[in-house]
Design a protein around this motif. Structure first.
Motif, mmCIF file in Angstrom:
data_model
loop_
_atom_site.group_PDB
_atom_site.id
_atom_site.type_symbol
_atom_site.label_atom_id
_atom_site.label_comp_id
_atom_site.label_asym_id
_atom_site.label_seq_id
_atom_site.Cartn_x
_atom_site.Cartn_y
_atom_site.Cartn_z
ATOM 1 N N PRO A 1 58.580 7.263 31.065
ATOM 2 C CA PRO A 1 58.918 6.301 32.108
ATOM 3 C C PRO A 1 60.053 6.773 33.017
ATOM 4 N N SER A 2 61.008 7.515 32.483
ATOM 5 C CA SER A 2 62.098 8.026 33.307
ATOM 6 C C SER A 2 61.778 9.419 33.816
ATOM 7 N N ILE A 3 62.474 9.789 34.861
ATOM 8 C CA ILE A 3 62.413 11.155 35.372
ATOM 9 C C ILE A 3 63.678 11.825 34.871
ATOM 10 N N ILE A 4 63.508 12.814 34.009
ATOM 11 C CA ILE A 4 64.667 13.494 33.441
ATOM 12 C C ILE A 4 65.205 14.476 34.475
ATOM 13 N N THR A 5 66.495 14.327 34.757
ATOM 14 C CA THR A 5 67.162 15.165 35.746
ATOM 15 C C THR A 5 68.301 15.923 35.077
ATOM 16 N N GLY A 6 69.002 16.710 35.835
ATOM 17 C CA GLY A 6 70.008 17.632 35.308
ATOM 18 C C GLY A 6 71.180 17.008 34.580
ATOM 19 N N SER A 7 71.950 17.880 33.972
ATOM 20 C CA SER A 7 73.136 17.490 33.217
ATOM 21 C C SER A 7 74.091 16.689 34.098
ATOM 22 N N SER A 8 74.659 15.654 33.508
ATOM 23 C CA SER A 8 75.619 14.841 34.258
ATOM 24 C C SER A 8 76.908 15.615 34.538
ATOM 25 N N VAL A 9 77.149 16.679 33.793
ATOM 26 C CA VAL A 9 78.373 17.464 33.945
ATOM 27 C C VAL A 9 78.171 18.645 34.904
ATOM 28 N N THR A 10 77.106 19.408 34.696
ATOM 29 C CA THR A 10 76.896 20.637 35.473
ATOM 30 C C THR A 10 75.725 20.580 36.449
ATOM 31 N N GLY A 11 74.821 19.632 36.262
ATOM 32 C CA GLY A 11 73.605 19.569 37.067
ATOM 33 C C GLY A 11 72.489 20.440 36.528
ATOM 34 N N ALA A 12 72.778 21.235 35.492
ATOM 35 C CA ALA A 12 71.806 22.194 34.961
ATOM 36 C C ALA A 12 70.590 21.503 34.343
ATOM 37 N N ILE A 13 69.456 22.138 34.523
ATOM 38 C CA ILE A 13 68.203 21.705 33.918
ATOM 39 C C ILE A 13 67.298 22.932 33.813
ATOM 40 N N LYS A 14 66.381 22.912 32.867
ATOM 41 C CA LYS A 14 65.506 24.076 32.648
ATOM 42 C C LYS A 14 64.288 24.094 33.567
ATOM 43 N N THR A 15 63.734 22.909 33.877
ATOM 44 C CA THR A 15 62.540 22.853 34.715
ATOM 45 C C THR A 15 62.813 22.005 35.948
ATOM 46 N N PHE A 16 62.078 22.289 37.003
ATOM 47 C CA PHE A 16 62.301 21.624 38.281
ATOM 48 C C PHE A 16 61.035 20.894 38.721
ATOM 49 N N ASP A 17 60.648 19.900 37.948
ATOM 50 C CA ASP A 17 59.457 19.110 38.248
ATOM 51 C C ASP A 17 59.874 17.755 38.805
ATOM 52 N N GLY A 18 58.891 16.919 39.107
ATOM 53 C CA GLY A 18 59.143 15.535 39.493
ATOM 54 C C GLY A 18 60.122 15.389 40.638
ATOM 55 N N PHE A 19 61.277 14.879 40.330
ATOM 56 C CA PHE A 19 62.346 14.651 41.297
ATOM 57 C C PHE A 19 62.592 15.896 42.149
ATOM 58 N N TYR A 20 62.707 17.031 41.502
ATOM 59 C CA TYR A 20 63.010 18.284 42.198
ATOM 60 C C TYR A 20 61.846 18.730 43.077
ATOM 61 N N GLY A 21 60.638 18.551 42.581
ATOM 62 C CA GLY A 21 59.462 18.932 43.352
ATOM 63 C C GLY A 21 59.356 18.159 44.653
ATOM 64 N N PHE A 22 59.718 16.887 44.612
ATOM 65 C CA PHE A 22 59.692 16.064 45.812
ATOM 66 C C PHE A 22 60.637 16.636 46.875
ATOM 67 N N PHE A 23 61.891 16.854 46.499
ATOM 68 C CA PHE A 23 62.865 17.349 47.462
ATOM 69 C C PHE A 23 62.555 18.776 47.911
ATOM 70 N N ARG A 24 62.056 19.601 47.010
ATOM 71 C CA ARG A 24 61.673 20.960 47.394
ATOM 72 C C ARG A 24 60.528 20.912 48.408
ATOM 73 N N SER A 25 59.544 20.046 48.168
ATOM 74 C CA SER A 25 58.411 19.918 49.092
ATOM 75 C C SER A 25 58.867 19.465 50.468
#
Length: 169
Positions: A1-25
């Motif tokens: 149900p949620s869109i998992i996004t990057g670390s609250s401290v560094t922003g780091a994440i392993k994959t760039f799907d969902g949320f990231y794909g939208f902004f990249r597109s």
């Protein structure tokens, strides 16, 4: 149900799907179309459930110690932001000029809606999931998810741009 996004401290994440794909597109469409402004459209009232990967990880670890109860644990933010605010904040931070289209014009956005069709449920949906089971199971150990504020969105988008949206050149 949620869109998992990057670390609250560094922003780091392993994959760039969902949320990231939208902004990249949107970023790629803007660069390739040479338009002065990008037309964007979404529900003005819908929310989008973003949650930081570190909160999800901590919560899963906590739930591993909970006896089985046949309950569903929704790992969601209890205060999801409006999708329009997320898009506005993200596009402004990425330096993408944009114009808001009326919801009635959906499908007439010069191919933009077609290119972003897979994101329609996030742009117009408004599904809410309860957090009661997680709070009951973890009690005082249940931490409040980090706020989805402008600083957080900047942090995760900066990380995505620095990591080239997960694409190796």
């Amino acid at each position: 149900p949620s869109i998992i996004t990057g670390s609250s401290v560094t922003g780091a994440i392993k994959t760039f799907d969902g949320f990231y794909g939208f902004f990249r597109s949107i970023k790629l469409l803007h660069e390739r179309s040479k338009k002065a402004t990008m037309p964007v459209i979404c529900s003005p009232t819908s929310t989008v459930n973003l949650i930081s990967v570190d909160w999800v990880s901590e919560t899963i670890i906590g739930l591993l110690g909970v006896p089985s109860t046949n309950k569903t644990f929704n790992l969601v933010h209890d205060q999801p932001p409006k999708v329009r605010w997320v898009i506005e904040t993200g596009l402004r931070h990425l330096g993408i000029p944009h114009e808001w289209l009326a919801v009635e014009s959906l499908g007439n956005a010069n191919g933009i809606s077609g290119a972003l069709e897979r994101y329609r449920p996030y742009l117009f949906g408004d599904t809410h999931f309860g957090t009661t089971a997680v709070h009951e199971a973890l009690g005082h150990l249940c931490n409040t998810p980090p706020a989805i504020d402008e600083q957080y969105l900047r942090r995760i988008l900066d990380y995505a741009v620095k990591a080239n949206w997960g694409y190796i050149p």
